[in-house]
Design a protein around this motif. Structure first.
Motif, PDB file in Angstrom:
ATOM      1  N   PHE A  27      57.064   9.943   6.613  1.00 27.78           N
ATOM      2  CA  PHE A  27      57.350  10.821   5.473  1.00 27.78           C
ATOM      3  C   PHE A  27      56.170  11.745   5.194  1.00 27.78           C
ATOM      4  O   PHE A  27      56.367  12.902   4.802  1.00 27.78           O
ATOM      5  CB  PHE A  27      57.694  10.006   4.217  1.00 27.78           C
ATOM      6  CG  PHE A  27      59.143  10.081   3.862  1.00 27.78           C
ATOM      7  CD1 PHE A  27      59.682  11.202   3.242  1.00 27.78           C
ATOM      8  CD2 PHE A  27      59.980   9.032   4.160  1.00 27.78           C
ATOM      9  CE1 PHE A  27      61.027  11.271   2.931  1.00 27.78           C
ATOM     10  CE2 PHE A  27      61.333   9.089   3.855  1.00 27.78           C
ATOM     11  CZ  PHE A  27      61.851  10.214   3.235  1.00 27.78           C
ATOM     12  N   TYR A  30      56.473  14.507   7.687  1.00 23.14           N
ATOM     13  CA  TYR A  30      57.622  15.323   7.264  1.00 23.14           C
ATOM     14  C   TYR A  30      57.240  16.200   6.076  1.00 23.14           C
ATOM     15  O   TYR A  30      57.509  17.404   6.063  1.00 23.14           O
ATOM     16  CB  TYR A  30      58.785  14.396   6.912  1.00 23.14           C
ATOM     17  CG  TYR A  30      60.004  15.054   6.323  1.00 23.14           C
ATOM     18  CD1 TYR A  30      60.709  16.026   7.011  1.00 23.14           C
ATOM     19  CD2 TYR A  30      60.469  14.671   5.060  1.00 23.14           C
ATOM     20  CE1 TYR A  30      61.844  16.616   6.465  1.00 23.14           C
ATOM     21  CE2 TYR A  30      61.608  15.252   4.512  1.00 23.14           C
ATOM     22  CZ  TYR A  30      62.286  16.223   5.217  1.00 23.14           C
ATOM     23  OH  TYR A  30      63.404  16.802   4.679  1.00 23.14           O
ATOM     24  N   TYR A  31      56.574  15.618   5.093  1.00 21.39           N
ATOM     25  CA  TYR A  31      56.132  16.360   3.910  1.00 21.39           C
ATOM     26  C   TYR A  31      55.221  17.526   4.313  1.00 21.39           C
ATOM     27  O   TYR A  31      55.405  18.656   3.866  1.00 21.39           O
ATOM     28  CB  TYR A  31      55.402  15.418   2.944  1.00 21.39           C
ATOM     29  CG  TYR A  31      54.702  16.124   1.816  1.00 21.39           C
ATOM     30  CD1 TYR A  31      55.404  16.547   0.696  1.00 21.39           C
ATOM     31  CD2 TYR A  31      53.331  16.368   1.872  1.00 21.39           C
ATOM     32  CE1 TYR A  31      54.758  17.203  -0.342  1.00 21.39           C
ATOM     33  CE2 TYR A  31      52.685  17.026   0.842  1.00 21.39           C
ATOM     34  CZ  TYR A  31      53.398  17.438  -0.266  1.00 21.39           C
ATOM     35  OH  TYR A  31      52.758  18.101  -1.286  1.00 21.39           O
ATOM     36  N   ALA A  60      60.439  14.963  -1.004  1.00 22.61           N
ATOM     37  CA  ALA A  60      59.711  14.101  -0.055  1.00 22.61           C
ATOM     38  C   ALA A  60      58.491  13.478  -0.729  1.00 22.61           C
ATOM     39  O   ALA A  60      58.201  12.296  -0.519  1.00 22.61           O
ATOM     40  CB  ALA A  60      59.300  14.902   1.182  1.00 22.61           C
ATOM     41  N   LYS A  63      59.585  10.572  -2.753  1.00 19.20           N
ATOM     42  CA  LYS A  63      59.938   9.450  -1.883  1.00 19.20           C
ATOM     43  C   LYS A  63      58.687   8.771  -1.327  1.00 19.20           C
ATOM     44  O   LYS A  63      58.636   7.537  -1.223  1.00 19.20           O
ATOM     45  CB  LYS A  63      60.861   9.917  -0.762  1.00 19.20           C
ATOM     46  CG  LYS A  63      62.296  10.169  -1.235  1.00 19.20           C
ATOM     47  CD  LYS A  63      63.176  10.657  -0.114  1.00 19.20           C
ATOM     48  CE  LYS A  63      64.642  10.713  -0.486  1.00 19.20           C
ATOM     49  NZ  LYS A  63      64.980  11.574  -1.592  1.00 19.20           N
ATOM     50  N   LEU A 114      63.635   9.868  10.527  1.00 18.46           N
ATOM     51  CA  LEU A 114      63.542   9.100   9.280  1.00 18.46           C
ATOM     52  C   LEU A 114      64.759   8.203   9.091  1.00 18.46           C
ATOM     53  O   LEU A 114      64.627   7.039   8.693  1.00 18.46           O
ATOM     54  CB  LEU A 114      63.385  10.043   8.084  1.00 18.46           C
ATOM     55  CG  LEU A 114      62.058  10.801   7.993  1.00 18.46           C
ATOM     56  CD1 LEU A 114      62.123  11.847   6.891  1.00 18.46           C
ATOM     57  CD2 LEU A 114      60.891   9.851   7.780  1.00 18.46           C
TER      58      LEU A 114
END
Length: 159
Positions: A27, A30-31, A60, A63, A114
């Motif tokens: 994550f 990804y962020y 994100a 999360k 993910l």
């Protein structure tokens, strides 16, 4: 069997924590990808995509915090260095992406990774009777599947 302070088997929660830390690392990548495409997007769709990418990175970030707090709730320590994130992540790294379709494809590819991790955690958290992690993964999966559908529709691809 040893039980932790929230009534779960510590052996099972330690195994879940490894997977949750892996999810956390993914994550974080990804962020950062989302931040990069938000900053660097160009073209006629700039205004729409700039706002959408901000929406996605804000989500994100929330999360990421939820995953870290879940790890702490389970009695474990969340990863918190870029070295740990890059070492543990499977999400593709996007660098200098400014073209709209490449940016959206990066999001779809990242969410694919993910979702694989989250589904694995969901199965393990179910077996561990860990409803907190179960609920989190179910919510993440539901939201991300919808995002994948929308992004693929934007790319004019079939689901």
């Amino acid at each position: 069997m040893t039980i932790n302070s929230i009534g779960l088997d510590t052996q099972k929660t330690k195994a879940l924590a490894l997977d949750l830390n892996n999810l956390l690392a993914n994550f974080q990548i990804y962020y950062q990808n989302l931040r990069g495409i938000h900053w660097n997007i160009k073209g006629k769709r700039f205004f729409d995509l700039h706002v959408k990418f901000e929406e996605l990175y804000t989500d994100a970030n929330l999360k990421i915090d939820a995953i870290a707090e879940r790890l702490l709730t389970l009695g474990e320590t969340p990863l918190h260095t870029f070295e740990d994130y890059t070492k543990n992540a499977q999400v593709p790294v996007g660098k200098n992406i400014s073209q709209d379709e490449k940016a959206v494809t990066l999001i779809v590819d990242s969410l694919f990774e993910l979702l694989k991790i989250e589904r694995s955690i969901l199965a393990k958290s179910d077996a561990a009777n860990d409803e907190g992690t179960n609920a989190m993964m179910s919510d993440f999966i539901t939201e991300q599947e919808k995002t994948v559908w929308m992004m693929k529709a934007w790319l004019s691809e079939t689901v």
